[in-house]
Write a protein that holds these residues in place. Structure first.
Motif, short mmCIF file in Angstrom:
data_model
loop_
_atom_site.label_atom_id
_atom_site.label_comp_id
_atom_site.label_asym_id
_atom_site.label_seq_id
_atom_site.Cartn_x
_atom_site.Cartn_y
_atom_site.Cartn_z
N GLN A 102 0.85 -1.20 0.00
CA GLN A 102 0.00 0.00 0.00
C GLN A 102 0.88 1.24 0.00
O GLN A 102 1.85 1.33 0.75
N GLN A 103 0.54 2.22 -0.83
CA GLN A 103 1.35 3.40 -0.98
C GLN A 103 1.00 4.46 0.07
O GLN A 103 -0.17 4.66 0.40
N PRO A 104 1.99 5.16 0.59
CA PRO A 104 1.71 6.22 1.57
C PRO A 104 0.99 7.40 0.92
O PRO A 104 1.10 7.63 -0.28
N ILE A 105 0.29 8.16 1.77
CA ILE A 105 -0.38 9.37 1.32
C ILE A 105 0.68 10.45 1.09
O ILE A 105 1.48 10.75 1.97
N THR A 106 0.67 11.04 -0.11
CA THR A 106 1.72 12.00 -0.49
C THR A 106 1.83 13.15 0.50
O THR A 106 2.94 13.50 0.95
N PHE A 107 0.72 13.76 0.86
CA PHE A 107 0.73 14.93 1.75
C PHE A 107 1.39 14.60 3.08
O PHE A 107 2.18 15.39 3.61
N PHE A 108 1.06 13.43 3.63
CA PHE A 108 1.64 13.04 4.91
C PHE A 108 3.15 12.98 4.83
O PHE A 108 3.88 13.50 5.69
N ARG A 109 3.65 12.33 3.80
CA ARG A 109 5.10 12.16 3.68
C ARG A 109 5.79 13.49 3.37
O ARG A 109 6.93 13.72 3.79
N GLN A 110 5.12 14.38 2.64
CA GLN A 110 5.71 15.68 2.36
C GLN A 110 5.93 16.47 3.65
O GLN A 110 7.01 17.01 3.90
N PHE A 126 7.59 21.72 -2.66
CA PHE A 126 6.49 21.30 -1.80
C PHE A 126 5.37 22.34 -1.84
O PHE A 126 5.63 23.54 -1.89
N PRO A 127 4.10 21.87 -1.78
CA PRO A 127 2.98 22.81 -1.77
C PRO A 127 2.93 23.63 -0.49
O PRO A 127 3.43 23.20 0.56
N GLU A 128 2.32 24.80 -0.56
CA GLU A 128 2.32 25.71 0.58
C GLU A 128 1.57 25.15 1.79
O GLU A 128 1.96 25.42 2.93
N ASP A 129 0.49 24.40 1.55
CA ASP A 129 -0.24 23.87 2.71
C ASP A 129 0.61 22.85 3.47
O ASP A 129 0.55 22.76 4.71
N ALA A 130 1.43 22.10 2.75
CA ALA A 130 2.35 21.17 3.43
C ALA A 130 3.38 21.94 4.24
O ALA A 130 3.70 21.58 5.39
#
Length: 522
Positions: A102-110, A126-130
């Motif tokens: 299972q692949q990790p959630i991108t936002f979490f890992r960022q 990286f996106p600003e919300d991250a």
């Protein structure tokens, strides 16, 4: 000049005579020493199997037990070139999502990457919300580093976010951050609560009611603490539902020899994959109120609901909807984790527990107890914050986050249905619908001859079955006896986590093996 060898007894006696103080103690210590062949003294072990804590020897944990150890040996044999009737071991013994692909959630890992290496905040990748989430978390950490200790109860802003999440989930039911404790996975919180509950000796010893089949954490923790395990059986014929009459009879019997103080519920269920109805939860709360039992609600699979008509209801929400008679009195601890649901981030060991209606003096003792372990892993706390404070509509990461979350849960739902359908085509295997969580717990009919052979070997019949399955096919499942089951019934637990192609191979091999096994022992 040639030296004459001396005896070890003469040497011990000389040392003891020369010692000005503690002669008897020295003599006792040295008497436990032995001279080896090369003239070196060897001392008996202080810690032996006979002198160790006897309660530890009673601890068993099936999901990492003998069959898993054998699976690891087989993997090593395959790497060394030993020929087997298969080329790989497929492990379906534990709910370790990422290990199963299972692949990790991108936002979490960022965000976790940004927290771990803040220099990345200066990059444009990286996106600003991250970045904003990472800055907020780092600001709450000592020295701006996730490598610093946090408060023992957890980072304050994370506990506040958990409280807001619980309020949203439960339709506005208030949540006080002071009642939220961040934990090292849900397991840490569960064991901590059991430590508070267990006391007494003999007939006054604390009893804890746990569902059978159960997750072995509970039986292992109770064994280690010396508490009394009070079993209540789920109703397999009714899709592993809870039966109020079973709770009543189990409690009445337990009160003859112990003091039952707590009732544990896993919903959605592990290992049985059921989702309890709202009516069932209401019945359990009323039962706990009537019998003065502390409720422990293990809700780590709350997002893993697949079956049509099923819905997750938190115990806290139902408790408060029943009114002040219950919401002001029933004591409840509920648990959640980053390890399951769509996250599957087992290795970060993030989690929380919320306590309701806990005595103020006891809660002070709880705060003291969690301070002994200093704090939960701070990266796990950060991850827990992201789970309860995920990207919102309008934020840069929201669309990708929702796409990944939905895809993961949809795929799990498909695999739950696939597992049920294929297993139910096998004569001698009956599988209830996998309504939620990550597991199937099918009933297997075993020939009498195989049962007798297993018992002659000192094995549980379903352990014998699963070990043969492993040796012949490379499929690693966990026997039902490791979770508890009604006498005369046999099961195995398997996760639905392997990739779909491997899951199909696994199920096909189980089908073929069961037919051959049945013929062999008929």
């Amino acid at each position: 000049m040639k030296l004459r060898p001396v005896s070890s007894h003469w040497l011990i006696d000389c040392v003891c005579r020369l010692a000005p103080l503690g002669v008897s103690e020295r003599r006792r210590g040295l008497a436990q020493e032995k001279m080896t062949e090369n003239g070196v003294f060897s001392r008996d072990k202080v810690l032996t199997i006979d002198t160790m804590n006897p309660r530890v020897k009673n601890v068993e944990y099936a999901v990492r037990g003998p069959i898993v150890q054998r699976a690891m040996q087989i993997e090593k044999e395959l790497r060394e070139g030993l020929k087997k009737p298969f080329t790989e071991v497929i492990k379906a013994n534990i709910g370790d999502a990422h290990a199963m692909g299972q692949q990790p959630i991108t936002f979490f890992r960022q965000v976790l990457a940004l927290c771990s290496y803040p220099e990345l905040l200066n990059e444009n990748m990286f996106p600003e919300d991250a970045k904003n989430r990472a800055r907020r978390i780092l600001h709450a950490c000592g020295g701006g580093s996730v490598g610093a200790y946090s408060a023992s109860q957890g980072i304050d802003c994370v506990r506040q976010d958990v409280a807001c999440y619980i309020e949203r989930r439960d339709g506005g039911v208030p949540c006080d951050p002071d009642n939220v404790y961040l934990t090292t996975g849900a397991s840490d919180g569960i064991v901590t609560m059991l430590k508070l509950l267990v006391c007494g000796e003999g007939a006054s010893r604390t009893g804890v009611m746990i569902s059978i089949p159960q997750y072995p954490l509970y039986s292992a923790a109770l064994a280690e603490l010396g508490a009394v395990q009070v079993n209540y059986y789920l109703n397999e014929e009714k899709c592993w539902s809870m039966d109020l009459s079973e709770l009543e009879s189990s409690l009445a019997e337990a009160r003859k020899h112990c003091n039952p103080k707590a009732l544990c519920i896993i919903n959605p269920g592990n290992p049985t994959g059921q989702v309890q109805s709202r009516q069932c939860i209401e019945d359990v709360i009323r039962f706990a109120a009537k019998e003065r039992l502390f409720l422990m609600a293990d809700e780590v699979y709350q997002d893993n609901v697949y079956a049509e008509g099923c819905q997750f209801h938190s115990f806290k929400k139902v408790l408060f909807e029943l009114g002040p008679e219950y919401s002001d009195n029933v004591e409840l601890a509920s648990f959640h984790s980053t390890s399951k649901c769509y996250m599957g981030e087992c290795g970060f060991r993030g989690g929380y527990m919320e306590v309701i209606n806990m005595d103020a003096e006891v809660q002070a003792q709880l705060s003291k107890l969690v301070s002994v372990r200093l704090c939960p892993p701070v990266p796990g706390q950060a991850l827990m914050d992201l789970v309860v404070n995920s990207p919102q509509p309008g934020e840069p990461s929201h669309i990708t986050f929702m796409k990944e979350r939905t895809a993961t849960l949809s795929l799990l739902a498909e695999k739950a249905k696939l597992t049920e359908q294929i297993l139910n085509t096998v004569p001698g295997i009956t599988c209830n619908p996998v309504q939620g969580a990550m597991y199937s717990f099918p009933n297997i009919s075993l020939p009498e001859k195989s049962i007798k052979e297993a018992k002659a070997l000192g094995q549980a019949p379903d352990m014998f079955y699963c070990m043969n399955l492993l040796e012949e096919t490379g499929i690693c499942l966990v026997p039902g006896s490791g979770f508890g089951q009604k006498d005369g019934t046999y099961h195995f637990r398997m996760t639905i986590l392997p990739p779909t192609d491997k899951l199909k191979i696994l199920l096909a091999k189980v089908k073929e093996f069961h037919q051959k096994f049945t013929q062999q022992y008929s």
